[in-house]
Design a protein around this motif. Structure first.
Motif, PDB file in Angstrom:
ATOM      1  N   THR A  96     -43.521   6.275   9.409  1.00 54.62           N
ATOM      2  CA  THR A  96     -43.957   5.387   8.717  1.00 54.62           C
ATOM      3  C   THR A  96     -43.333   4.016   9.059  1.00 54.62           C
ATOM      4  O   THR A  96     -43.936   2.767   9.136  1.00 54.62           O
ATOM      5  N   VAL A  97     -42.093   3.967   9.767  1.00 54.45           N
ATOM      6  CA  VAL A  97     -41.547   2.830  10.754  1.00 54.45           C
ATOM      7  C   VAL A  97     -40.530   3.291  11.563  1.00 54.45           C
ATOM      8  O   VAL A  97     -39.512   3.925  11.150  1.00 54.45           O
ATOM      9  N   VAL A  98     -40.695   2.883  12.767  1.00 53.92           N
ATOM     10  CA  VAL A  98     -39.768   2.928  13.991  1.00 53.92           C
ATOM     11  C   VAL A  98     -39.676   1.417  14.495  1.00 53.92           C
ATOM     12  O   VAL A  98     -40.488   1.000  14.739  1.00 53.92           O
ATOM     13  N   ALA A 126     -45.545   4.562  13.284  1.00 55.31           N
ATOM     14  CA  ALA A 126     -45.941   3.076  12.897  1.00 55.31           C
ATOM     15  C   ALA A 126     -44.569   2.415  13.630  1.00 55.31           C
ATOM     16  O   ALA A 126     -43.502   2.679  13.197  1.00 55.31           O
ATOM     17  N   LEU A 127     -44.769   1.589  14.342  1.00 53.10           N
ATOM     18  CA  LEU A 127     -44.045   0.704  14.738  1.00 53.10           C
ATOM     19  C   LEU A 127     -43.872  -0.712  14.058  1.00 53.10           C
ATOM     20  O   LEU A 127     -44.956  -1.271  13.992  1.00 53.10           O
ATOM     21  N   THR A 190     -46.610  -2.837   8.556  1.00 54.12           N
ATOM     22  CA  THR A 190     -46.584  -4.523   8.335  1.00 54.12           C
ATOM     23  C   THR A 190     -47.127  -4.663   6.858  1.00 54.12           C
ATOM     24  O   THR A 190     -47.707  -3.822   6.134  1.00 54.12           O
ATOM     25  N   THR A 191     -46.803  -5.664   6.279  1.00 51.78           N
ATOM     26  CA  THR A 191     -47.237  -6.341   5.093  1.00 51.78           C
ATOM     27  C   THR A 191     -47.676  -7.626   5.158  1.00 51.78           C
ATOM     28  O   THR A 191     -48.149  -8.357   4.236  1.00 51.78           O
ATOM     29  N   ALA A 207     -50.025   0.452   8.855  1.00 49.90           N
ATOM     30  CA  ALA A 207     -49.237   1.223   7.836  1.00 49.90           C
ATOM     31  C   ALA A 207     -48.506   0.312   7.068  1.00 49.90           C
ATOM     32  O   ALA A 207     -47.561  -0.317   7.364  1.00 49.90           O
ATOM     33  N   GLY A 208     -49.161   0.068   5.773  1.00 48.61           N
ATOM     34  CA  GLY A 208     -48.579  -0.993   4.903  1.00 48.61           C
ATOM     35  C   GLY A 208     -47.659  -0.413   3.877  1.00 48.61           C
ATOM     36  O   GLY A 208     -47.667   0.900   3.790  1.00 48.61           O
ATOM     37  N   VAL A 209     -47.269  -1.195   3.034  1.00 51.25           N
ATOM     38  CA  VAL A 209     -46.594  -0.710   1.617  1.00 51.25           C
ATOM     39  C   VAL A 209     -46.732  -1.860   0.679  1.00 51.25           C
ATOM     40  O   VAL A 209     -47.091  -3.172   0.822  1.00 51.25           O
TER      41      VAL A 209
END
Length: 327
Positions: A96-98, A126-127, A190-191, A207-209
């Protein structure tokens, strides 16, 4: 299980959830439910992580997720990718994040191609640029590279490696070739709207949060992505978001989320964490979780990735019961 505790299906499109004497009727619109590994919890061990991974693989979840952090006690994300590829057979694997700026881009491309090969093409990555300078400093990376331009340059290098292009005068290109032609699916972590627009050339989705679970605000970001991808003549982006969760009755679930936030957000002063904790993430019963997921389904979310706030396997089982109604 939830069939005895609070739920039953009465047709293919609805779940009726009955906690105690009350009944909430929830329309099952199309959204997939992923599950994040509890890698940001303390006191992890291989047996527990293996159990979570195989349970997620066996269950109704649409993805198994985890992210990267350096100056913390979580497992290193690329080593963990190899373990997860070996432990699972079915479930898509989603990093979900790299943060590419924390790695040599060619070695990162090689590691991710290896993970994609070992998993049979199940890998999505997800970068993102990351949110903590301490992670940059921990590996000797320059915090001034924490920009989307620098991220895009590294994404381009990685895609060239995955395409089999030789970047130097080596005898052979850097391999192995990924299982999926062109490499793993790439999303942007990203947000914010500017980040979304800047990723349209290389990302296949977002890919958000969401901290406060405001579906309206999330849909505004989704609309930015929909418009940006359409303007670029690209297929509609994959739209994913995530949030922390704790399932239970009474005050226990909210206390669980708060404890987790204090552990995870250790770079933020404690009084600020206390201020946001009452409204950050989600805490409640299975019926309430199903209702929240329905709200995100209604705005066209492709996937909600749940983030656990405990290593308790009962939390995983209870979340699986809810996710099964959306599968």
């Amino acid at each position: 299980d939830v069939a005895h505790r609070c739920a039953f299906r009465d047709d293919a499109r609805h779940l009726r959830i009955t906690p105690g004497a009350s009944c909430v009727r929830v329309r099952m619109t199309h959204v997939r439910i992923g599950m994040t590994m509890p890698v940001m919890e303390p006191d992890l061990d291989a047996e527990m992580l293996h159990s979570w991974a195989t349970t997620i693989d066996d269950g109704p979840f649409s993805s198994l997720c985890w992210g990267e952090r350096i100056a913390f006690d979580n497992p290193e994300c690329l080593t963990f990718l190899g373990a997860l590829a070996a432990w699972t057979r079915r479930v898509p694997l989603v990093m979900t994040v790299v943060v590419p700026q924390l790695h040599d881009p060619v070695m990162l491309a090689k590691s991710l191609a290896t993970g994609d090969m070992l998993s049979g093409g199940r890998l999505t990555v997800a970068l993102g640029v990351g949110g903590r300078h301490e992670d940059y400093r921990a590996v000797g990376a320059d915090p001034s590279t924490q920009t989307m331009r620098q991220l895009a340059d590294r994404a381009e290098t990685m895609k060239r490696v995955w395409a089999g292009e030789k970047l130097t005068e080596s005898v052979l290109p850097v391999g192995p070739p990924p299982h999926r032609k062109g490499g793993p699916v790439l999303h942007v972590g990203t947000t914010g709207p500017k980040t979304i627009r800047s990723a349209v050339d290389w990302a296949d989705g977002i890919a958000g949060v969401t901290l406060d679970l405001d579906a309206g605000k999330q849909n505004e970001l989704f609309d930015v992505a929909r418009s940006a991808w359409a303007d670029a003549g690209r297929a509609a982006p994959h739209l994913a978001t995530s949030f922390w969760f704790a399932i239970g009755e009474g005050d226990g679930p909210r206390a669980q989320v708060t404890r987790h936030l204090h552990h995870y957000m250790n770079w933020i002063p404690s009084e600020f964490v206390d201020a946001i904790a009452p409204t950050t993430g989600w805490a409640g019963t299975e019926a309430e979780l199903a209702e929240v997921l329905r709200r995100f389904a209604d705005i066209g979310t492709d996937e909600v990735q749940l983030i656990p706030t405990s290593t308790d396997p009962d939390q995983l089982r209870r979340a699986a019961d809810v996710a099964a109604a959306f599968s």
